[in-house]
Design an enzyme around this catalytic site. Structure first.
Site, mmCIF file in Angstrom:
data_model
loop_
_atom_site.group_PDB
_atom_site.id
_atom_site.type_symbol
_atom_site.label_atom_id
_atom_site.label_comp_id
_atom_site.label_asym_id
_atom_site.label_seq_id
_atom_site.Cartn_x
_atom_site.Cartn_y
_atom_site.Cartn_z
ATOM 1 N N ASP A 392 -34.572 -58.489 -42.272
ATOM 2 C CA ASP A 392 -33.612 -59.406 -41.701
ATOM 3 C C ASP A 392 -33.684 -60.675 -42.551
ATOM 4 O OD1 ASP A 392 -31.928 -60.600 -39.844
ATOM 5 O OD2 ASP A 392 -33.634 -61.515 -38.826
ATOM 6 N N PHE A 537 -11.165 -75.890 -43.284
ATOM 7 C CA PHE A 537 -11.798 -74.891 -44.133
ATOM 8 C C PHE A 537 -11.194 -73.514 -43.843
ATOM 9 C CE2 PHE A 537 -14.700 -71.400 -43.458
ATOM 10 C CZ PHE A 537 -15.093 -71.142 -44.745
ATOM 11 N N THR A 674 -28.356 -58.491 -42.926
ATOM 12 C CA THR A 674 -28.222 -59.727 -42.169
ATOM 13 C C THR A 674 -26.871 -59.814 -41.486
ATOM 14 O OG1 THR A 674 -28.099 -62.111 -42.370
ATOM 15 C CG2 THR A 674 -27.598 -60.864 -44.331
ATOM 16 N N ASP A 676 -25.468 -62.547 -41.313
ATOM 17 C CA ASP A 676 -24.855 -63.724 -41.908
ATOM 18 C C ASP A 676 -23.714 -63.373 -42.843
ATOM 19 O OD1 ASP A 676 -25.846 -66.102 -41.010
ATOM 20 O OD2 ASP A 676 -27.763 -65.797 -42.033
ATOM 21 N N ARG A 789 -23.108 -59.396 -42.593
ATOM 22 C CA ARG A 789 -22.209 -59.240 -41.452
ATOM 23 C C ARG A 789 -22.402 -57.892 -40.769
ATOM 24 N NH1 ARG A 789 -20.628 -63.044 -39.314
ATOM 25 N NH2 ARG A 789 -19.472 -64.744 -40.227
ATOM 26 N N ASN A 818 -31.595 -58.912 -32.454
ATOM 27 C CA ASN A 818 -30.636 -58.100 -33.196
ATOM 28 C C ASN A 818 -31.306 -57.164 -34.187
ATOM 29 O OD1 ASN A 818 -31.446 -60.360 -34.625
ATOM 30 N ND2 ASN A 818 -29.682 -60.259 -35.968
#
Lengths: 1164, 350
Positions: A392, A537, A674, A676, A789, A818
């Site tokens: 992770d 953004f 991840t 992210d 993701r 997670n």
């Protein structure tokens, strides 16, 4: 059964609010969760059933049954039942305690309280009693009890904020908003109680980011999507209350659907042992058949006549039947090849290793007072075989702390620490951090080591001031004052938080904002800027800007964004500065810092007004609105004046780089999985040296459809093979190549280094069956794989994929909820302990506080465990073959009558297993060699005494070759031979080894003499008939000569064999070890900072960790508390009505998804 | 997000102890032998084995052994014994032989059986040690199938081993001259293990043996009850009969010899058995042809290492030779490869 049937049937879910009777028709699962396996009644049958599924246990049960039949029993039954019962009881107790623990945690979760609207009143209910269709009230910082449809909240427009760390590991806040119609219900209990909408939606599934459904209420239908759903496991933040309607409960919730099943983990050695036990059993059956046939023939030819002489009744048995019985008797006698003690010893060794792990001071993290913990005791040797590590990111590789590290302002770098000689040095403790105590608003945890910046501020350098002003103005942070008067920033992207905090500490404090103004404190004076426009953004723009009017009336555009984008927008006069800043950025990026370029533009009042007019027009336009707005943004964001760049560090955990480096030296592949964003993930990849500029290529797979993904994978593969000419047809050649490489120990890798980055959406497609293999093939050829993701379940799927198709041993490491499913599905799951959440640790097999301990766990403990275990097993099988096959040979001389040669001595044996548990090192699976070795030894052990005894007489003329003396001679030879053997096998002689090896020989003799003593015979004449045997036999010179010869004959060939093996065929591992030794010497011990400079195309590490659309939230004031809202002024009023911006937001969110595919060509 | 930080506490109880065992840092030495070490070890072992082999062979050669198989010589008796009903008919048989060389030293007389499976599983267990210990004469539990007679009386001594007792009587006579035959004096003592005679086998305590064995019956194949085994020597009866004890120590292999008598070195036989003509007078009772076995008498002298067996000597010689062979080939291989891969003092890990 019922449950699964229902699940098969459910294709659509229909839920009516506040109507339990209606919902009960569908028999949806309630909110009670079960993670436990047994209850009191089912424990015994299920547990026993599970245990007897182990080949070994079943085998021993079978033996036990055989031994209970007196006709064939050649050993007493309690020799099997006692250890079997012991083993089974121990396992059962362990299982029971584990399950008890699960029951407890289930109970704890099920009994959490939540407020449920029942009969028009809010009542406290336990979680487990919450039903589908109920309306529940959540309060700030509460865990969400079930998957809810958000109805209304305390925030305006039915907004609420949630933290989804448990689900995807992201710690930034996410916004959910209720439908306008339901948000009007507010906190009005009576109206909520009357709410009777019907939700029709998809059946329970595990997709965290998707939801489709329709709410029918008051004759109209409203589409529902993921933005209106709060999932179980989330935490409500910054929202004082909200109401939601339960859609999925308990096991149907997405959280539970995402939790992988707890699997019983077995090591590959375990599996190997199971296979070996089957082999051995087959081998035993063969031996048994040979002996049984021998017995039948013997009975027919000799025994028939002989029996009449020996036995009372004649012709009682026929020869075939006798052979049949003999077969079973031999199965029992020869079962010592795999005695139950093997399993007991293996478990004991593993337990010992687990304790060594727990005791290791080098894996103790004093910061959190957490020692490493082996939570499972059965997997240790697997630690030595890891090929893939799945890690992770957040909380595991990184500390999830963003710190403002450096900046480049007007061509000058601040933040670098120089020693007295002016050389750059790493930040050391000796250097005093900048003292921010003069600034009352300063955040105390912030540290900056370069005093030059502070001086520049004091000197009033305008560029520096502008730089910091920009940081204080251009962001989406919300501020709040807590009771102590301290400013608290609510950030939805930690990067922004770091920048704003840095500005704050340097005297440019962001104080508050309204939709139209931003108030900052500039070096002590409050300044309010008018916010004229917010150029938000998004993923394509990769930048954000604000247009503000300062009190002097000047209009300025402040912009920050990815350098690649921003540099194109600069005014030509910036060229010199650009080169300089560009160099600085490369330097920052080379250090793995996340960078942002900062620029501003002075705007002409008239020009801005014109532009703003056009923007208003565009906003009201119905068609092509987005395109027009984007065009206008492009228009105004040009001719920018570069200010500089910022560098934010996503702080890695200590020692991550070293650990990653040494693990890859150990040929362990590390994959980062991840939740992210791609940019963040890639940045971390660079930061911890997993991605480097030396890599030949980094493939990025970001396709949105299966076809795109397939195409991308194909291209990547072509690319890879194209660059390595030798690979004509892919996989097969590669494999061959790999082997070749290993065999010849070529130092440099011709394949080059590749990396693969794939995002969650593409992964979902790539995990489909037909592309799966392509993905795997590609991924396995890459040195580094980064998946971003990804959902918890996808993490598990990736692990499963590798596990299944690569047959490799995998390890997953993570810290959050997670990661649980990944931790559970990998061969070995490691949890980072000492964090807030415990789920990962609870699901893990090993836990420790810091990622860097992984190195020690694998390379030290894992390696030792594996080598010791292999060596032990090898030795054990060898010993047992030697020991047992003696019976086989004896069978040929005793009419195959299942007489056991040295039954009494088997009791002496446990002592001999123990040396195997001590410091032994290094071996491979050499079962067959061990077996052959064992067979050879048994031949020597049997036939040398046989030959010697054949026609011999004792020194006193007495008969020597009696059965008992023969047994004693053989047993003694055996003990000495195997002791010599273990002495040869012992790599390191420690005190313990001496104690055990000499001790076991001593124990053997003492037991032998005790059992053969007069005293014990007098007490148990029938059990110990060997009286005087040891004394008599072992005083005979001839017997010692036999023992000596046997030892020499069995040990010498082994020594010769090993000697020649080392000389002639040094093993691959020998060579590898030598090479590694050389590498280790060559590798500097201190941490290596990545010095490589990255080309500018790759360096933008800016991680837009926040969602798009916040700009609109801010300018519309939707997310401001009522008290913060200024009285409606005639100034630039928001341009959108409330529904339209929400729609906008939703649309943008889906755009974000698609934008991934659009920027796939952009190499980051 | 604000990180909740647990204050680092000094929690000494959680810090693992720093002991050598727990940290796996016990002082250790490695068993590493240099190539020269191993090779010299091999050569030394080879020398030792060869030497030992030669010594053993020589000493075995120095001992003498005569074996006379009388299965076929006493064929008529054998025929008679094949029928179990003739058990009470006596049959004697005389086997003359010539000793060409004096057997010097102690001479031992053995009987040797071929094809008699004393190591059969069922046979081996069919005995009662507690009965033989004299504590409980009627303990025949473990003796199946010879535990009780047809009428239910316990058998003493029970079991298949006792039932199959070797009951030939062998007398060696020496032809002093053509007319005078003297019986060679033989000793029955010292043919059993001390522990067997004094610990493992005891007669039930009673004033006389026959009453001690009251309530039991003789094994079915025996002509006489156990307390009448030796009519000449009352002390040699019951479970303490030497031949019985020797028989009860079961052999490991189907071919075995058991010590029967020792030469009493008196009168003509002080030096041993002089060369000359002898004969065995066998009272033939033990049937062997029924199971296609054979029996013979063995006369043997001993050496320091035991009986007249060449095997051990040969085995040592062969092992020694093999070790040398191995040592030479290892040395050749090592020398050939040494230059290539190893430095001279490279350690070989075993």
């Amino acid at each position: 059964m019922f449950c699964s049937e229902k699940k098969l049937l459910e294709v659509e879910r229909k839920v009516k609010a506040n109507d339990r009777e209606y919902n009960e028709k569908f028999q949806y699962a309630d909110n009670r969760i079960h993670t436990s396996k047994y209850n009191i009644l089912t424990f015994l049958p299920i547990n026993l059933f599970e245990q007897f599924q182990r080949v070994a246990n079943a085998y021993f049960l079978f033996l036990l049954i055989l031994q209970l039949i007196p006709e064939i029993s050649s050993l007493t039954w309690f020799t099997t039942i006692v250890p079997l019962v012991l083993v089974i009881t121990m396992t059962a107790v362990k299982d029971a305690t584990d399950d008890c623990f699960r029951h407890k945690s289930d109970n704890q979760v099920n009994n959490r309280q939540s407020e449920v609207l029942i009969d028009g009143k809010l009542q406290n209910e336990k979680w487990m009693n919450v039903k589908v269709g109920d309306i529940i009230k959540l309060e700030n910082n509460q865990f969400v009890a079930a998957d809810l449809l958000l109805l209304s909240s305390s925030e305006p427009h039915g907004l609420c904020y949630i933290e989804t760390a448990e689900l995807d590991g992201e710690t930034n806040l996410k916004v959910r908003h209720a439908l306008a119609v339901t948000s009007e219900l507010g906190a009005d209990i009576s109206r909520l109680a009357k709410f009777d909408g019907i939700v029709v939606c998809e059946a329970p599934n595990n997709k965290l980011d998707k939801f489709t459904g329709v709410l029918s209420w008051k004759d109209s239908k409203y589409p529902l999507n993921n933005e209106k759903i709060i999932l179980r496991g989330c935490v409500l933040r910054n929202t004082s209350w909200c109401f939601g309607m339960v859609i999925f409960a308990g096991p149907d919730t997405k959280l539970m659907q995402n939790s992988g099943k707890t699997k019983f983990k077995r090591t590959s050695i375990d599996r190997l042992m199971n296979t070996l036990v089957l082999w051995i059993f087959g081998f035993l059956v063969c031996l048994g058949i040979i002996l049984a046939i021998g017995n039948s023939i013997w009975e027919k030819q000799v025994g028939d006549q002989f029996r009449s002489f020996l036995f009372w009744k004649e012709g009682e048995k026929n020869s075939v039947f006798s052979g049949f019985l003999t077969f079973w008797s031999y199965i029992i006698i020869l079962n010592t090849v795999v005695p139950i003690s093997l399993y007991v010893s293996v478990e004991v060794i593993r337990l010992g290793h687990s304790y060594f792990i727990n005791w290791d001071r080098k894996m103790y993290y004093s910061g959190k007072a957490t020692p490493a913990e082996a939570r499972t005791t059965t997997l240790n040797e697997e630690l030595g075989q890891i090929e893939y590590v799945f890690s992770d990111k957040t909380g595991t590789l990184t500390q999830n702390i963003m710190t403002f590290k450096k900046c480049s302002i007007n061509g000058r770098i601040y933040g670098e620490v120089q020693d007295d000689l002016g050389r750059k040095t790493d930040i050391t403790k000796k250097k005093e951090p900048v003292d921010f105590s003069v600034n009352s608003q300063a955040e105390r945890t912030f540290q900056f080591f370069d005093h030059n910046l502070m001086e520049a501020i004091k000197l009033g350098d305008p560029k520096v001031h502008e730089f910091l002003r920009l940081l204080a103005l251009c962001h989406t942070v919300m501020s709040e004052e807590n009771s102590a008067g301290q400013l608290i920033y609510q950030v939805q992207s930690p990067d922004e938080g770091a920048l704003v905090t840095a500005a704050r500490n340097f005297g440019f404090t962001f104080k508050s904002r309204t939709p139209e103004t931003i108030t900052i404190e500039e070096l002590g004076t409050l300044v309010t800027y008018q916010l004229l426009a917010f150029l938000d953004f998004n993923n394509i723009r990769k930048r954000m800007s604000v247009i503000v009017r300062n009190p002097k009336g000047q209009i300025k555009l402040y912009s920050k964004g990815a350098d690649t984008i921003l540099f194109e927008k600069l005014h030509p006069s910036n060229e010199d500065l650009l080169t300089l800043t560009s160099d600085h950025l490369s330097e920052f990026a080379g250090e793995g810092l996340r960078t942002l370029a900062i620029a501003y533009r002075d705007l002409d009042d008239k020009y801005f007004k014109e532009w703003h007019k056009m923007l208003e027009d565009a906003n009201t336009a119905t068609d092509e609105r987005d395109e027009r707005i984007a065009g206008l943004y492009e228009e105004i964001e040009r001719d920018l004046m570069l200010l500089g760049a910022t560098a934010v560090e996503d702080k890695l955990q200590e020692g991550v780089i070293e650990t990653v480096t040494s693990l890859s030296l150990a040929n362990i592949k590390i994959w980062v999985l991840t939740g992210d964003k791609q940019e963040t993930a890639i940045n971390i990849g660079y930061a911890c040296n997993m991605l480097t500029d030396d890599m030949n290529d980094v493939f990025i797979i970001a396709g949105n459809t299966a076809a795109e993904v397939r195409e991308e994978l194909r291209k990547a593969k072509e690319n890879l093979f194209g660059q390595n000419r030798s690979f004509s047809n892919g996989h097969v050649v590669f494999e061959k190549k790999q082997q070749l490489e290993l065999a010849s120990v070529v130092e440099e890798t011709i394949t080059g280094d590749y990396a693969l980055v794939i995002n969650g959406h593409s992964l979902a497609h790539a995990l489909e069956s037909d592309v799966k293999n392509d993905l795997l093939e590609l991924a396995c050829m890459c040195k580094t794989v980064v998946c971003c993701r990804v959902t918890p379940l996808q993490k598990a799927q990736v692990v499963e994929l590798v596990k299944k198709y690569r047959n490799a041993v995998t390890l997953a490491i993570g810290d959050g909820a997670n990661d649980v499913s990944m931790i559970k599905s990998a061969h070995i799951g490691v949890g980072i302990s000492g964090q807030e959440g415990l789920q990962a640790v609870l699901a893990s097999d090993y836990s420790f506080a810091q990622f860097r301990y992984l190195q020690r766990l694998l390379l030290v403990h894992g390696r030792w465990s594996y080598f010791r275990m292999c060596k032990f097993l090898c030795y054990f099988f060898y010993k047992n073959f030697a020991f047992t096959l003696v019976h086989f040979w004896f069978g040929f001389f005793c009419g195959f009558s299942a007489q056991d040669v040295n039954d009494q001595n088997s009791m002496d044996y446990p002592q001999l297993y123990q040396p195997g548990q001590q410091n032994l090192l290094f071996n491979k699976r050499k079962f067959l060699i061990c077996m052959a070795h064992g067979i050879y030894t048994s031949l020597a052990l049997f036939f040398i005494p046989y030959g010697a005894f054949y026609n011999a007489a004792g020194e006193d003329g007495q008969h020597l070759a009696d059965y008992q003396s023969f047994a004693v001679t053989m047993a003694t030879s055996l003990v000495i031979v195997v002791s010599v053997q273990i002495a040869l096998d012992t790599s390191y002689w420690t005190v313990v080894n001496h104690v055990f090896i000499w001790g076991s020989i001593a124990t053997y003799f003492s037991i032998l003499f005790t059992m053969h003593s007069n005293g014990i015979f007098a007490i148990f004449p029938n059990q110990f008939p060997f009286v005087g045997n040891a004394r008599h036999s072992l005083t005979q010179k001839c017997i010692w000569l036999v023992i000596l010869l046997t030892t020499v004959a069995s040990v010498m060939p082994v020594v010769a064999f090993r000697f020649l093996k080392v000389d002639l065929f040094p093993t691959l591992s020998d060579q590898l070890r030598q090479r590694q030794k050389a590498q280790k010497k060559a590798r500097p011990l201190h941490s290596r900072r990545p010095q490589t400079r990255r080309s500018s195309s790759r360096r933008s590490g800016y991680a837009f960790a926040h969602q798009e659309g916040y700009g609109e939230l801010i300018t519309s004031g939707k997310n401001m508390r009522a008290k913060n809202l200024p009285p409606t002024s005639g100034l630039e009023k928001t341009l959108y009505n409330s529904t339209s911006w929400i729609e906008n937001l939703c649309k943008k969110t889906t755009d974000t998804v698609s934008s991934f595919s659009q920027d796939k060509t952009v190499k980051l | 997000m604000p990180q909740m930080k647990r204050t680092p506490q000094d929690c000494p109880s959680r810090l693992p102890e720093n002991t050598a065992v727990k940290q796996q840092q016990l002082p250790a030495c490695r068993l590493q032998l240099s190539a020269t070490g191993i090779l010299s070890g091999f050569f030394a072992t080879g020398v030792f084995c060869l030497g030992m082999g030669v010594i053993l062979i020589l000493s075995a050669k120095s001992s003498m052994e005569i074996e006379i198989n009388y299965t076929k010589i006493c064929a008529s008796c054998a025929k008679l014994r094949e029928n179990a009903r003739n058990f009470d008919k006596e049959c004697t048989c005389s086997i003359p032989f010539h000793l060409t060389q004096t057997m010097r030293g102690n001479v031992y007389m053995y009987y040797k059986l071929y094809g008699f499976y004393q190591n059969l599983h069922g046979y081996l267990l069919s005995r009662s040690n507690s009965q033989l210990l004299g504590t409980d004469v009627k303990d025949v539990e473990t003796c199946a199938p010879f535990s009780k007679s047809h009428d239910g009386t316990p058998i003493a001594p029970c079991g298949a081993i006792a039932n199959s007792l070797f009951n030939d009587t062998i007398i060696l006579s020496y032809k002093l001259n053509s007319s005078v035959h003297i019986q060679v004096p033989m000793l029955r003592s010292g043919i059993t293990w001390w522990t067997d005679k004094y610990i493992k086998f005891r007669n039930p305590s009673s004033s006389n043996l026959s009453s001690a064995f009251a309530g039991t019956t003789k094994p079915p194949s025996w002509p006489k009850p156990v307390y009448e085994l030796d009519e000449n020597d009352p002390g040699n009866n019951g479970f303490l009969n030497d031949d019985f004890i020797v028989w009860m120590r079961t052999a490991a292999f189907p071919t075995f010899k058991k010590l029967y008598r020792r030469l009493s070195r008196t009168q003509h036989f002080i030096e041993g058995l002089p060369a000359g003509n002898y004969s065995f007078n066998v009272s033939y009772n033990f049937p062997v042809t029924r199971f296609q076995g054979e029996k013979s008498v063995v006369l043997s002298t001993l050496t320091w290492s035991g009986g007249h067996s060449l095997f051990l000597g040969l085995a040592y010689t062969v092992t020694g030779a093999m070790t040398w062979l191995a040592a030479f080939s290892m040395m050749a291989v090592h020398l050939k490869l040494k230059g290539k891969r190893f430095s001279p003092d490279d350690k070989v890990k075993l």
